[in-house]
Structure formats: C-alpha cells, structure tokens
Design an enzyme around this catalytic site. Structure first.
Site, short mmCIF file in Angstrom:
data_model
loop_
_atom_site.label_atom_id
_atom_site.label_comp_id
_atom_site.label_asym_id
_atom_site.label_seq_id
_atom_site.Cartn_x
_atom_site.Cartn_y
_atom_site.Cartn_z
N ARG A 1 0.63 -1.49 -0.15
CA ARG A 1 -0.44 0.10 -0.05
C ARG A 1 1.18 1.46 0.13
O ARG A 1 0.36 2.15 0.15
CB ARG A 1 -1.26 0.10 0.98
N GLU B 1 12.63 19.27 -23.13
CA GLU B 1 11.93 19.67 -22.22
C GLU B 1 12.79 20.40 -21.88
O GLU B 1 12.05 21.34 -20.66
CB GLU B 1 11.70 17.89 -21.43
N GLU C 1 -2.15 17.99 -11.04
CA GLU C 1 -2.88 18.47 -12.49
C GLU C 1 -4.56 19.26 -12.74
O GLU C 1 -4.97 18.62 -13.06
CB GLU C 1 -2.56 17.77 -13.41
N HIS D 1 10.52 10.78 -27.34
CA HIS D 1 9.42 11.54 -27.11
C HIS D 1 9.25 12.84 -27.18
O HIS D 1 8.98 13.71 -27.77
CB HIS D 1 9.17 10.92 -25.39
N HIS E 1 2.79 18.55 -25.57
CA HIS E 1 2.53 17.33 -25.66
C HIS E 1 1.38 17.17 -26.67
O HIS E 1 1.24 15.96 -26.90
CB HIS E 1 2.19 17.58 -24.10
N LYS F 1 4.60 11.81 -10.84
CA LYS F 1 3.15 10.96 -11.52
C LYS F 1 4.01 9.67 -11.79
O LYS F 1 5.24 9.67 -12.15
CB LYS F 1 3.99 11.78 -13.21
N LYS G 1 9.91 23.21 -12.87
CA LYS G 1 8.75 22.38 -12.27
C LYS G 1 8.56 22.14 -11.42
O LYS G 1 6.83 21.91 -10.71
CB LYS G 1 9.56 20.93 -12.89
N HIS H 1 1.94 13.70 -28.23
CA HIS H 1 1.18 12.71 -28.48
C HIS H 1 0.68 11.48 -29.68
O HIS H 1 0.91 10.69 -29.72
CB HIS H 1 0.16 12.55 -27.46
N ASN I 1 2.48 20.03 -20.32
CA ASN I 1 1.97 20.02 -21.43
C ASN I 1 2.24 20.28 -22.41
O ASN I 1 1.94 19.67 -23.79
CB ASN I 1 0.80 19.16 -21.12
N ARG J 1 -0.56 22.98 -13.51
CA ARG J 1 0.51 22.11 -13.83
C ARG J 1 -0.02 21.18 -15.54
O ARG J 1 1.52 21.19 -15.99
CB ARG J 1 0.23 20.54 -13.16
N1 LIG Z 1 6.15 11.32 -15.11
C1 LIG Z 1 6.29 11.88 -15.65
O1 LIG Z 1 5.89 13.58 -14.86
C2 LIG Z 1 7.23 11.71 -17.04
C3 LIG Z 1 7.16 12.82 -17.82
C4 LIG Z 1 8.25 13.03 -18.72
C5 LIG Z 1 8.50 11.53 -19.32
N2 LIG Z 1 8.08 10.61 -18.05
C6 LIG Z 1 7.79 9.15 -19.59
O2 LIG Z 1 9.57 9.06 -18.93
C7 LIG Z 1 9.95 7.55 -20.91
C8 LIG Z 1 11.13 8.80 -20.79
O3 LIG Z 1 11.58 9.00 -20.53
P1 LIG Z 1 13.46 8.21 -21.09
O4 LIG Z 1 13.49 10.20 -21.99
O5 LIG Z 1 14.17 9.36 -19.73
O6 LIG Z 1 13.83 7.50 -21.28
P2 LIG Z 1 15.10 5.72 -21.10
O7 LIG Z 1 14.20 5.58 -19.49
O8 LIG Z 1 13.76 4.91 -21.81
O9 LIG Z 1 15.84 6.24 -21.64
C9 LIG Z 1 16.15 6.54 -22.28
C10 LIG Z 1 17.74 5.57 -22.95
O10 LIG Z 1 18.14 6.48 -22.83
C11 LIG Z 1 19.10 4.87 -21.88
N3 LIG Z 1 19.75 5.83 -20.37
C12 LIG Z 1 19.87 5.80 -19.46
N4 LIG Z 1 20.45 6.68 -18.52
C13 LIG Z 1 21.39 6.29 -19.44
C14 LIG Z 1 22.79 7.22 -19.55
N5 LIG Z 1 23.52 7.68 -18.51
N6 LIG Z 1 24.35 6.50 -20.56
C15 LIG Z 1 23.40 5.78 -21.38
N7 LIG Z 1 22.06 5.58 -21.70
C16 LIG Z 1 21.58 5.64 -20.77
C17 LIG Z 1 18.18 3.93 -21.40
O11 LIG Z 1 18.69 2.52 -21.26
C18 LIG Z 1 17.20 4.05 -22.23
O12 LIG Z 1 17.74 3.52 -23.37
C19 LIG Z 1 8.70 7.68 -21.01
O13 LIG Z 1 8.28 6.10 -20.34
C20 LIG Z 1 7.75 8.81 -20.44
O14 LIG Z 1 6.04 8.11 -20.47
C21 LIG Z 1 7.49 10.82 -17.71
#
Ligand SMILES: NC(=O)c1ccc[n+]([C@@H]2O[C@H](COP(=O)([O-])OP(=O)(O)OC[C@H]3O[C@@H](n4cnc5c(N)ncnc54)[C@H](O)[C@@H]3O)[C@@H](O)[C@H]2O)c1
Length: 364
Positions: free
Chosen positions: A127, A191, A243, A271, A254, A149, A233, A258, A251, A247
């Site tokens: 939980r 971003e 949100e 993304h 975005h 999130k 942020k 999407h 987006n 908040r």
């Molecule tokens: N929670 C939120 O508010 C929020 C906001 C934006 C995006 N997201 C989510 O985040 C995700 C995208 O995140 P991301 O862009 O970090 O992608 P990711 O986590 O897939 O990382 C991108 C790539 O880089 C590699 N990697 C990570 N750190 C590394 C490093 N230091 N050196 C070498 N390689 C490395 C990973 O293994 C992966 O292959 C999506 O699922 C998206 O929905 C969430």
C-alpha cells in the site's frame, strides 16, 4: 559527503505527514555513501535499473549503499516496451521473495522508464513505500523524476495505469550525462526549453545564448540548465500537485507530441523529439493568434534544429490525422481537445478552440 552544486526543495501541502522533498544536483552523487545513509538510515532497499544503465552505474550505487544493508537488485531489459504491469509484478515478486517490509525503500536508477515504473511499483507495494529517484537521462533529470507522476503503459494506451506518488528525494548526478547518447541528450534538451517557453523568458533567452555550450555538455551550463528546469517544475508541482489546473501548462507541445508518437508507433520518435515538433506547432499557432513574435518562433526552431531535433511533423500525418488521434488523448476534457499555447514568451495559456485550419497552418 560530496558538496552539491544546487539543492532545491519541492514543497507540498502536508496531508498528515510532510511530503516535501529535496532535489540535489551535483557530481559524484551516485557514489556518495554518506548521503545515502543520511537519506535512508539502515532501511532495506529494492534497487531497480535496466541492462543498459546497470553495467554503467549500478556498482557505484551498490557500493555506496554499504555492505551491511539488505539490497535486492532488479535489473530489467531496456526499453519503453518494458514499462508494463508485468515488469511492476516482477519487482513486487523480487521484493516479496526477499521479505521486504513497509520501511523498505525502492530506488530507481535510470531514465524515465525506470523512474515511472519503479515509482508505480513503490506506490502499490504494501500500500505504498518510499522511493528515491536517481535519474540518469537529461529528460528524467529535468522532468520525469520530479513531480510524482508514476505509471506503466497499458496495451490500450501509454501511461494509462498509474498513481501520484512523490519520491522521498531526487539525486541528480550530472556525471551520468556523459554516457548518454546524443539523441537521448537532445530529447532532454527539448523539455528544458519547454520551461523557458511556458514560464521564464529569461531562461529561454539564456538557453538560446548557451546552445553551443549545452551541445558540448559543458558542466557549468548543464548544471544551471538542470537546476533552472527543476526549479520551475518544482514550483508548478507545489502549486498544483494533481494537475487540477496550472500543472497542465507542463504539457506545452505534448498534445501534438502524443499524436505523433501514437501515429508513428512508440519508439519511432523519442518522446522529446515529438515534443520538439509539438512545441513548434503550438508556437506557430500562438504566433498566428498574435500572441508571439515570428522571431521567437524562428529562435525556437533554430535552437531545436541545432540539436537535430525535428521541427516539422512527419509527412505521414495530416491535420485530420492529428485531430483523430488527439480526440482519444487522456487530456481531452468533456469531449474537447485541450491545447497549451503561449500567451507570450514565458507565459502559457490553456485553450480548447484550435481549428483544423490552424493545425494545417502550423504544419507548414
Ligand atoms: N513521470 C513524468 O512526469 C514523466 C515526464 C516525462 C516523461 N515520462 C516518461 O519517461 C519515459 C522516457 O524517459 P527517458 O527519455 O529517460 O527514456 P528511457 O528511460 O527509455 O532512457 C532512454 C535510453 O537511455 C538509456 N540510458 C539511461 N541513462 C543512461 C546513461 N546515463 N547513459 C547511457 N544510456 C542511458 C536507457 O537505458 C534508454 O535506452 C517515458 O516512458 C515517458 O512516458 C514521465
């Protein structure tokens, strides 16, 4: 303990317990044993990473957590396609087999995929247990690790199953950016400039002025860019955690992004790449409404293009195609598609009256 370059606080309204948490930005944080001890005490840990990040950074974190602490390591395959309920279940199974308890703390070591997934697993385990974010991509450092999130994807939609669950701390080790591939680094940059567009025109201008240093991953400039992004942020999340209103401005770009990601198939465009294109489209619509200068739109386009980020939508997409996909977005409110535009540089506004003609123009 290593000296952080910056230390910020995400202030949240207390609901019984104080949920505010620090964002610490510096070098060598992943190896900083004293800091982990300060944050965790002797709590057992479930340390989650993937098979790309773990070989690079897990040994130093493991070492910093100390020899006497119970640590369960969960290493998942890399990729957005791993962000599903079965991966969360795998984390829960490992945690249950090792008899983890309420005082155990989950740690996410990786990009946004690992952060979102681990946060969701922590939100549900017994939980809800605490978790700490160790973001290793620029996108995760400036965006996904802050704000609480958490989610996994569902076959019927991205991030559809999730929870608001704030981390106990975010430790941003800038050293991890040195191994990040250029394309992933650029996705994070998109971003970063988003914050300048929606909140702080000085930050926008500063980023544009420092684009060469950013591309060269200069330590000082990166540290400042990450800190200013996190501060914006954190400020927005503090005012509107779930949100309910403000908040939504995060987006910006975005809604279009999407639609691009969904149409092209997840993974075809990163993304951040889709967000880059979406921001340009939203900026063009803002300019057509006389809310933004053409010069600012050109600066935004040039900045993004200098990181090889796409500024034009894929040729496969039409205005009708955008509308069709956007109508299924979870941000649709009472049947109306909501868009974040710019009222001026540094000030966002929420509208629901964008026409198909405006979308067509923004695609040119
Ligand atoms: N929670 C939120 O508010 C929020 C906001 C934006 C995006 N997201 C989510 O985040 C995700 C995208 O995140 P991301 O862009 O970090 O992608 P990711 O986590 O897939 O990382 C991108 C790539 O880089 C590699 N990697 C990570 N750190 C590394 C490093 N230091 N050196 C070498 N390689 C490395 C990973 O293994 C992966 O292959 C999506 O699922 C998206 O929905 C969430």
């Amino acid at each position: 303990m290593s000296n952080p370059i910056y230390s910020l606080q995400v202030d949240l309204p207390a609901s019984g317990v104080d949920r505010s948490y620090p964002i610490i930005i510096g070098h060598g944080l992943l190896a900083d044993g004293e800091r982990f001890t300060e944050l965790l005490g002797d709590a057992p840990v479930v340390l989650v990473s993937n098979d790309t990040v773990a070989p690079l950074y897990l040994p130093r974190v493991r070492n910093a957590l100390g020899k006497t602490r119970k640590v369960t390591e969960v290493i998942l395959p890399d990729g957005e396609d791993q962000k599903h309920l079965m991966s969360a279940d795998h984390i829960w199974q490992q945690a249950l087999k090792d008899h983890h308890e309420r005082r155990s703390i989950f740690i996410a070591l990786g990009g946004g995929v690992i952060g979102d997934l681990t946060g969701y697993a922590a939100a549900c385990f017994l939980r809800g247990v605490d978790f700490i974010q160790l973001p290793t991509t620029l996108l995760a450092q400036v965006d996904s690790s802050v704000g609480g999130k958490t989610a996994v994807n569902h076959p019927l939609g991205k991030n559809m199953i999730g929870a608001f669950h704030q981390p106990k701390a975010v430790l941003i080790d800038l050293d991890s950016l040195l191994t990040l591939p250029d394309r992933e680094f650029a996705a994070g940059i998109a971003e970063t400039i988003k914050y300048g567009c929606i909140w702080d025109s000085d930050f926008f201008n500063w980023l544009v002025q420092h684009s060469d240093a950013l591309r060269g991953r200069s330590n000082d400039v990166l540290a400042e860019a990450v800190q200013r992004s996190c501060a914006i942020k954190a400020g927005v999340v503090s005012q509107d955690e779930r949100e309910g209103g403000l908040r939504a401005i995060l987006n910006f770009g975005h809604t279009f992004a999407h639609a691009i990601e969904q149409t092209m198939g997840y993974g075809a465009w990163l993304h951040g790449e889709a967000v880059a294109c979406g921001m340009v489209m939203a900026a063009k619509i803002s300019a057509a409404r006389d809310q933004l200068s053409g010069e600012t739109v050109a600066q935004l386009e040039q900045f993004l293009a200098s990181f090889d980020l796409p500024v034009e939508p894929p040729t496969e997409m039409s205005p009708e195609g955008f509308l069709e996909v956007m109508a299924g977005d979870k941000k649709v409110d009472r049947g109306k598609i909501r868009y974040i535009l710019l009222q001026s540089l540094g000030e966002a506004c929420l509208v629901d009256d964008v026409t198909i003609e405006e979308i067509a123009q923004a695609m040119e």
